[in-house]
Enzyme design. Structure first.
Site, PDB file in Angstrom:
ATOM      1  N   LYS A 279       0.842  -1.199   0.000  1.00 39.76           N
ATOM      2  CA  LYS A 279       0.000   0.000   0.000  1.00 39.76           C
ATOM      3  C   LYS A 279       0.878   1.250   0.000  1.00 39.76           C
ATOM      4  O   LYS A 279       2.009   1.208   0.491  1.00 39.76           O
ATOM      5  CB  LYS A 279      -0.861   0.016   1.279  1.00 39.76           C
ATOM      6  CG  LYS A 279      -2.023  -0.951   1.279  1.00 39.76           C
ATOM      7  CD  LYS A 279      -2.848  -0.779   2.552  1.00 39.76           C
ATOM      8  CE  LYS A 279      -3.981  -1.790   2.596  1.00 39.76           C
ATOM      9  NZ  LYS A 279      -4.989  -1.584   1.548  1.00 39.76           N
ATOM     10  N   ARG A 353     -10.395 -11.508   2.033  1.00 38.17           N
ATOM     11  CA  ARG A 353     -11.211 -12.611   1.500  1.00 38.17           C
ATOM     12  C   ARG A 353     -10.470 -13.930   1.586  1.00 38.17           C
ATOM     13  O   ARG A 353     -11.087 -14.993   1.666  1.00 38.17           O
ATOM     14  CB  ARG A 353     -11.640 -12.265   0.066  1.00 38.17           C
ATOM     15  CG  ARG A 353     -10.509 -12.053  -0.882  1.00 38.17           C
ATOM     16  CD  ARG A 353     -10.928 -11.286  -2.143  1.00 38.17           C
ATOM     17  NE  ARG A 353     -10.976  -9.835  -1.948  1.00 38.17           N
ATOM     18  CZ  ARG A 353     -11.293  -8.951  -2.888  1.00 38.17           C
ATOM     19  NH1 ARG A 353     -11.632  -9.371  -4.097  1.00 38.17           N
ATOM     20  NH2 ARG A 353     -11.310  -7.669  -2.642  1.00 38.17           N
TER      21      ARG A 353
END
Ligand code: BES
Ligand code: MN
Ligand code: ZN
Length: 498
Positions: A279, A353
């Site tokens: 990120k 996920r």
């Protein structure tokens, strides 16, 4: 803060400050009017002078009110009487608590609970006042070397029940409101703790403590056992981290043995760097909040345990850091999930996920009545719904409706998002069964579609709390959401909704 219930009249209740309401157009509420009779019209004269016009949330603290047992009297504006509903009630309570905290009073008696205008019984009024008060006085100063104790903050709050006949219902409301406030506080604390303290191991320890305190069963699955279980997706996220991953299972057995449990599955990424798909630096500190789903599961279980809810609930928390490193998962790597399905990891930053999919498969072992996962899953959900509503996805409409009803009742909004198979195409992979990302369009929907592939065997709902679990900016901090929603949902399922 300590709470109690009082059924004495506002003028005769002794405290540091008696809190009563005034409607717009200067109409005293019933409790204010009762206190004013003792004070021989003192309040009325002040209100008529124009110092308190009754605008919602306005407060005015008075000293030396004659013939009143409390040291101070606070007038709280309630807005127009015709528009005074649940939301206005909660806002008025919040305004009163905020002002109380800034006075010198260490204890107070709140008589807003006696306002008949809300079409709610005393249990609801007390429960909501306690939950709102708990929320308003919350502070996180565990990590400061000194706490600023300039003023003696509010320590005890008595809630007016009106009369003796209401005491029992009011006490029930107090217990419920307290349980929710404690659950929300725990979720906030865990969220606010930095990632060097709140590690997967720390979450496991906290779960053990909860289990001990509320007599729940706790199991912590370590990486060797994850391997035996075939949790290749969860393990792939943990590969770059020096912290060992954990899969925490907490079981509250309050219902009949034969009753199928509700499973709550919370995303517990204690820090999300993005992994090799790193990120950008700005605001990366906020990725310590990436375990707020896990925190909400623990907060809800605390509330459930405290209320001894007669229902079976299983909390399942996959927890790990998402770090880059020499052993970290690389874009293009393919892993086999516990379900047997293979996943091509095209972006290591779509890690939520990956840990949730194995936890969902694992949840199936409990033959759950319903599975609800809670996750700070996608930035796309923040773009779609902002910081107001959590995104709700479900493979069962009745379950979705149940959760939406609980969300409204708890003032912890959620919005039903689509989960049509049409979106599944975006997850197509040339090399594995499917990919872990579906491109930019409808990012929160494709994330939910990914999870849906692991939830085919049970009723399932997914709450994307990326926009609602914490606040940024000046008020940066965890919100404790969606503990109120989840607790309300379980209260209703346990037959204690009203
Ligand atoms: N934890 C983040 C989601 C997130 C981002 C929550 C910003 C709140 C604010 C999640 O693991 C993530 O990184 N998601 C990616 C998915 C993408 C790579 C498909 C995202 O939303 O950018
Ligand atoms: Mn991520
Ligand atoms: Zn994440």
């Amino acid at each position: 803060m300590e709470f109690s219930i009082k059924s004495t009249s506002p003028g005769q209740t002794k405290s540091g400050c008696a809190v009563v309401g005034v409607f717009e157009s200067r109409k005293l509420s019933t409790a204010a009017a009762a206190l004013d009779r003792d004070a021989k019209g003192h309040l009325k004269s002040i209100v008529e002078r124009g110092d308190m016009d009754g605008k919602l949330g306005m407060t005015l603290v008075l000293h030396n009110v004659p013939n009143v047992a409390s040291e101070r009297v606070m007038l709280v504006g309630l807005g127009p009487e015709s528009g005074f509903r649940d939301k206005q009630y909660r806002e008025a309570v919040a305004a009163a608590i905020k002002t109380l905290n800034a006075t010198g009073a260490t204890d107070a008696s709140l008589h807003l609970t006696e306002i008949g205008s809300v079409k709610r019984d005393v249990k609801w009024r007390v429960a909501n006042a306690v939950a709102v008060a708990g929320e308003t006085v919350y502070r996180f100063d565990k990590m400061k070397s000194k706490t600023d104790e300039a003023r003696p903050a509010l320590r005890r709050l008595a809630l007016g029940a009106g009369d003796k006949s209401a005491l029992r219902r009011a006490t029930a409301g107090l217990e419920e409101g307290l349980a929710i406030a404690h659950g929300v506080s725990l979720a906030k604390d865990l969220g606010n703790l930095p990632a060097n303290v709140c590690t997967p191991t720390y979450l496991a320890e906290q779960s053990r403590e909860l289990a001990k305190r509320y007599r729940m069963k706790v199991t912590v699955i370590e990486s060797e056992d994850m391997e035996k279980l075939g949790m290749g997706a969860l393990l792939s996220v943990a590969r770059g981290s020096a912290q060992p991953p954990k899969l925490i299972v907490l079981e509250h057995r309050g219902g009949a043995k034969s009753q199928k449990p509700v499973a709550l599955v919370g995303k517990g990424i204690t820090f999300d760097t993005g992994g090799i798909s790193l990120k950008p630096a700005p605001e990366m500190d906020e990725m310590k909040f990436d375990m707020c789903g896990a925190a909400s599961v623990l907060g809800t279980l605390k509330a459930v345990g405290e209320m001894r809810l007669p229902i079976n609930v299983v909390g399942i928390i996959p927890t790990t850091e998402n770090m880059p490193g020499g052993r970290a998962t690389k874009p293009g790597d393919i892993v086999t999930t516990m379900s047997g399905q293979t996943v091509e990891i095209l972006n290591t930053d779509a890690e939520g996920r990956l840990i949730l999919c194995d936890a969902l498969t694992f949840a199936g072992r409990f033959e759950p009545a319903a599975v609800i996962d809670i996750a700070t899953l996608t930035g796309a959900c923040v773009i779609a719904l902002g910081h107001v509503a959590s995104g709700l996805f479900a493979n069962d409409d009745a379950l979705a409706r149940e959760l939406l009803t609980a969300a409204d009742a708890a003032f912890d909004r959620a919005w039903h998002m689509p989960l049509w198979d049409d979106y599944q195409e975006q997850l197509k992979s040339n090399f594995a069964d499917f990919a872990n990302i579906g491109g930019r369009p409808a990012g929160s929907v494709t994330a939910a579609c990914f999870l849906a592939r692991f939830a085919k065997k049970f009723r399932w709902a997914h709450l994307d709390i990326a926009g609602t679990a914490w606040k940024s900016g000046k008020e940066k901090g965890a919100t404790g959401r969606p503990v109120p929603l989840l607790t309300q949902f379980l209260l209703t399922r346990a037959g204690r909704g009203k």
